[in-house]
Design an enzyme around this catalytic site. Structure first.
Site, PDB file in Angstrom:
ATOM      1  N   LYS A  41       0.589  -1.413  -0.170  1.00  0.00           N
ATOM      2  CA  LYS A  41       0.058   0.000   0.210  1.00  0.00           C
ATOM      3  C   LYS A  41       1.070   1.360   0.134  1.00  0.00           C
ATOM      4  CE  LYS A  41      -0.230  -0.006   4.797  1.00  0.00           C
ATOM      5  NZ  LYS A  41      -0.754  -0.744   6.129  1.00  0.00           N
TER       6      LYS A  41
ATOM      7  N   TYR B 139      14.648  32.360   4.035  1.00  0.00           N
ATOM      8  CA  TYR B 139      13.131  33.065   3.820  1.00  0.00           C
ATOM      9  C   TYR B 139      13.060  32.860   5.554  1.00  0.00           C
ATOM     10  CZ  TYR B 139      10.620  31.694  -0.406  1.00  0.00           C
ATOM     11  OH  TYR B 139      10.948  31.183  -1.565  1.00  0.00           O
TER      12      TYR B 139
HETATM   13  C1  LIG Z   1       0.215  -1.747   6.848  1.00  0.00           C
HETATM   14  C2  LIG Z   1      -0.633  -2.479   7.496  1.00  0.00           C
HETATM   15  C3  LIG Z   1       0.181  -4.203   8.463  1.00  0.00           C
HETATM   16  C4  LIG Z   1       1.741  -3.834   7.842  1.00  0.00           C
HETATM   17  O1  LIG Z   1       2.287  -3.366   9.121  1.00  0.00           O
HETATM   18  P1  LIG Z   1       3.649  -2.591   8.769  1.00  0.00           P
HETATM   19  O2  LIG Z   1       4.619  -2.310  10.357  1.00  0.00           O
HETATM   20  O3  LIG Z   1       4.325  -1.869   8.049  1.00  0.00           O
HETATM   21  O4  LIG Z   1       4.591  -4.248   9.001  1.00  0.00           O
HETATM   22  C5  LIG Z   1       0.299  -4.988   8.554  1.00  0.00           C
HETATM   23  N1  LIG Z   1      -1.569  -5.051   8.063  1.00  0.00           N
HETATM   24  C6  LIG Z   1      -1.892  -3.782   8.143  1.00  0.00           C
HETATM   25  C7  LIG Z   1      -3.682  -4.397   8.493  1.00  0.00           C
HETATM   26  C8  LIG Z   1      -1.878  -2.815   7.815  1.00  0.00           C
HETATM   27  O5  LIG Z   1      -3.064  -2.001   7.145  1.00  0.00           O
END
Ligand SMILES: *Cc1c(COP(=O)(O)O)cnc(C)c1O
Length: 813
Positions: free
Chosen positions: A479, A707
């Site tokens: 994601k 700035y």
């Molecule tokens: C993003 C996510 C993960 C992965 O988490 P990490 O801490 O990056 O390993 C696992 N499960 C769900 C439901 C997530 O949304």
């Protein structure tokens, strides 16, 4: 059954061109022996059937393999340990060439680059066989040595170890005559009790060498080499070094060798490249080349990275640029990397003449043609007189030939040759200067780029897998653009490594993966009901997490004639309180699933831990896990079949090995960040964010920078403007000395406020010029460090890098 000591390696069984250990790299079945090695998660023996069906007939398996009778006309060698047999076979092979001089390289860093440089220097007048890429492990070394044949007059092989007692195996296979010890890092790995022990172990590669080459200024190496019976050929500032450095003036290195003054021209100023080039020069001195020839050849070593890069090209193409030397072995590796990438139908190879010593050019280019076919190349562009002369060999492909690089460049510029929506592999020998072709084909890169090391991704994946039971599946979360690193690229690498599931946030992301050739099952975390149809068409599994979502699903399915059940996953809230069904909602859920039982198949069910990365939440996490076990048992009882149960993220995998269940969900760990801080040293750095210095100014007391005039100068200061700002994702909270960047190995603090596209840093006392590289994060400065400086988490740093920053993918072994 055979102990490998009793195997007769001279028997006809062992006549084969290729030794195969990875079924995905199969090219010529009839000329292959498959070694079924036992990997962390996979037993090579489970690939015997697939390989047999593809035509492989020779197999080396362990004595527990009892299915040999099934395979007609296949030959099996049964042994106790297949890796040991592989090593003994190649040791035997090496013994068949007792007069072949062999250089072997070890050390903490730079083995591959020194090997590739030596190859470039020496292949001009010798027939050299070398390790492909960085094949220097217990498996890589045997495969490298197997390539030796009667045509070679020099071998160059690297050897790398991670644990005590490994070097003796490698030494017995390589049987080196000349050693080269590159250097030794300052830290000893966890497997060694001290740095001395590590030097001793590495140095044991050279026990039977006639000569060993190293830098005498590395005292630990020197002390260890002095204990050996071989002749030491050294360089260094030390006056007793064989080649002793008197003075360095710009690129001119004044040295004394055998009481005579000479000047070496080393075309590098950075310490690492200088050291590597001096090793090469010393090797040449030892091999009897004169100083003018040495300067001639060393002068041609450019600081081109030794790696395979993947970039966005013009006209929606994807460009893979391979900087390794152009020989048959290298071509094969590059082509198998190409095979991992499925995003375009047209697969184009732009290849220069192979400048290797083979005298039978027809046979050589026939092999190139066969490799093209095996790797489904659809378009072939040959550059060079040899390829041009052999063009009839490539009749089966869509081809174009050019006599040299200049002619190809001209054709690209005047559009007499065009590219569109294709995957292009560029592979040229050094003197063909394909970087000039790459410059025409790649999308112009605004100076800031995020480099992603795909080998590190694979390494990290393997590390997490090594923590899992052999039956536990892995889902990798890609994601948020694959945590900023590019989901399609990561997905390609993950699919190639046979990951079981991918996780994305939205349906669109899943569709994009499908359109780019990703076939791995995909779960969608936050689907919207209006995308159910899209998800079903693309075999994406929505996460159903609430009553509303469930009702929407039921409504959607009412209107559909479903022949195959729609696959879904369920989320149970056990304490994260973000998404998921609560305990009270279970009866409703079970009834609905019962109504939908012919239309829906629950493939998996999961929960998410709220504090897996912190000790203080240990009890809470364990309660979550307990309640999840209870609920899932209830679910399975109600629906009457078992599903994939999963609850661990990256931190949880490390902390709760007993809760792996059927699958884990790996996220940040893949990117080399271990948020528990428990296993950081086992992971490799994946992402490097870099830019360049745009301008340098000298300022004095009273001047201000940027700035709001926040950067107040005190005394005479040298200030550099660098090409990255908050619009690139360089956080504005790093302003005014909070953040630092790395320039030529030194830390430079931010002065003043970070601007939209630029920032200013203080480089007083740092040797730097306009155009020098600036590292924001990478191996030399971790994402976690930056996150701490601005009170956030590494996730935010990674996912904030804006889309306009070009991503470059590479493999370096
Ligand atoms: C993003 C996510 C993960 C992965 O988490 P990490 O801490 O990056 O390993 C696992 N499960 C769900 C439901 C997530 O949304």
């Amino acid at each position: 059954m055979n102990n490998s000591n009793s195997i007769d390696f001279s028997s006809p069984f062992w006549k084969a061109k290729y030794l195969l250990i990875d079924s995905r790299l199969l090219t010529a079945p009839s000329q292959t022996i498959f070694f079924a090695l036992k990997g962390i998660k996979r037993d090579g023996q489970s690939f015997v059937e697939e390989l047999y069906n593809k035509g492989v007939r020779k197999f080396v398996v362990t004595s527990d393999f009892d299915e040999g009778y099934k395979y007609k006309n296949a030959e099996f060698i049964y042994c106790l340990n297949t890796l040991d047999t592989l090593q003994k076979l190649t040791q035997y092979h090496r013994l068949q060439y007792p007069n072949l001089p062999v250089i072997s390289i070890t050390g903490s860093n730079a083995k591959t680059i020194v090997k590739e440089w030596l190859y470039s220097i020496l292949e001009i007048d010798r027939n050299v066989v070398k390790s492909p890429k960085s094949y220097n492990s217990q498996i890589g070394v045997p495969l490298s040595v197997w390539q030796i044949n009667e045509k070679h007059d020099l071998g160059i092989f690297e050897a790398g170890i991670s644990k005590p007692n490994e070097m003796q195996h490698l030494a017995s296979i390589i049987q080196p005559t000349i050693g080269l010890f590159t250097n030794i890092g300052s830290a000893h790995d966890k497997h060694f009790t001290s740095l001395e022990q590590k030097v001793k172990e590495k140095g044991s590669l050279f026990n039977h060498c006639d000569y060993v080459i190293y830098c005498k200024d590395h005292q630990l190496i020197d002390a260890e080499m002095q204990t050996k019976s071989c002749t030491c050929v050294t360089w260094g500032y030390d006056q007793t070094a064989s080649i002793s450095i008197k003075k360095i003036d710009n690129y001119a290195v004044n040295v004394i060798y055998k009481n005579t003054d000479y000047t070496l021209h080393i075309p590098f100023t950075d310490a690492a490249s200088f050291e590597n080039a001096m090793h090469c020069a010393t090797m040449m001195v030892h091999l009897g080349y004169n100083f003018s020839e040495i300067n001639n050849r060393i002068g041609k070593l450019k600081s081109i990275p030794m790696r395979l890069e993947k970039k966005e090209g013009i006209q929606q193409t994807t460009l893979i640029n391979d900087f390794y030397n152009n020989d048959l072995g290298g071509l094969q590796i590059a082509l198998s990397f190409l095979a991992q990438n499925q995003e375009h139908k047209t697969r184009t190879l732009i290849l220069s003449d192979l400048l290797q010593g083979d005298t039978d050019k027809s046979a050589l280019y026939q092999k190139v043609y066969e490799l093209c076919n095996e790797h489904e190349i659809t378009r072939f562009i040959g550059v060079g007189k040899q390829l041009q002369a052999h063009q009839e060999l490539f009749k089966g492909l869509k081809t174009t030939f050019f006599k040299d690089t200049k002619a190809l460049r001209k054709a690209i510029k005047n559009k007499s040759i065009t590219f569109s929506k294709e995957l292009i592999l560029l592979k040229g020998a050094r003197q063909f200067e394909f970087e000039k072709v790459a410059a025409l084909l790649q999308k112009k890169i605004h100076s800031t780029q995020l480099e992603i090391n795909l080998d590190a991704v694979t390494h990290n994946l393997m590390f997490y897998r090594s923590l899992l039971h052999s039956s536990t599946k892995t889902m990798v979360m890609v994601k948020a653009l694959g945590y900023g690193s590019g989901k399609t690229e990561l997905a390609n690498t993950l699919q190639y490594n046979l990951v079981d599931y991918l996780g994305v946030a939205f349906a669109d992301e899943g569709v994009e993966l499908r359109e780019n050739g990703i076939r791995t099952p995909i779960m969608v975390l936050t689907p919207s009901p209006d995308s159910f149809e899209t998800m079903r068409m693309h075999q994406l599994e929505p996460e159903i997490y609430s009553i509303e979502m469930l009702n929407a699903l039921e409504q959607y399915l009412e209107e559909e004639d479903t022949e195959t059940a729609f696959k879904i996953q369920l989320n149970f809230d056990t304490g994260m309180h973000r998404l998921g069904f609560t305990e009270e909602e279970l009866p409703y859920l079970f009834q609905a699933l019962d109504r939908l039982k012919n239309k829906v198949k629950v493939t998996g069910v999961f929960t998410h831990l709220a504090g897996a990365d912190e000790d203080i939440h240990d009890l809470y996490s364990k309660e979550q896990i307990k309640s999840f076990r209870k609920t899932t048992a209830l679910l399975e009882k109600n629906i009457g079949y078992t599903v994939i149960k999963h609850c661990l993220n990256s931190a949880g995998i490390v902390r709760y090995p007993d809760a792996q269940m059927d699958m884990v969900r790996l996220g940040i760990g893949l990117h080399g960040i271990e948020v528990n801080g428990m296993k950081q040293e086992d992971l490799h750095t994946v992402a490097t964010l870099k830019t360049v210095i745009a301008q340098i100014k000298v300022m004095n007391t009273g001047d201000t920078v940027g700035y709001s005039r926040k950067g107040v100068v005190n005394g005479e200061r040298k200030i550099a403007t660098i090409g990255i700002g908050y619009a690139d994702g360089f956080d504005r909270r790093l302003s005014n000395g909070v953040g630092k960047v790395v320039i030529n190995g030194y830390l430079a603090p931010i002065i003043g406020n970070v601007c939209m596209d630029m920032s200013m840093v203080d480089i007083t006392d740092i040797p730097a010029e306009v155009g020098d590289e600036v590292i924001i994060f990478g191996r030399s400065r971790s994402i976690s460090t930056i996150a701490k400086e601005i009170n956030t988490i590494p996730y935010e740093i990674l996912t904030s890098i804006s889309q306009r920053v070009k991503r470059v993918y590479y493999m370096e072994g």
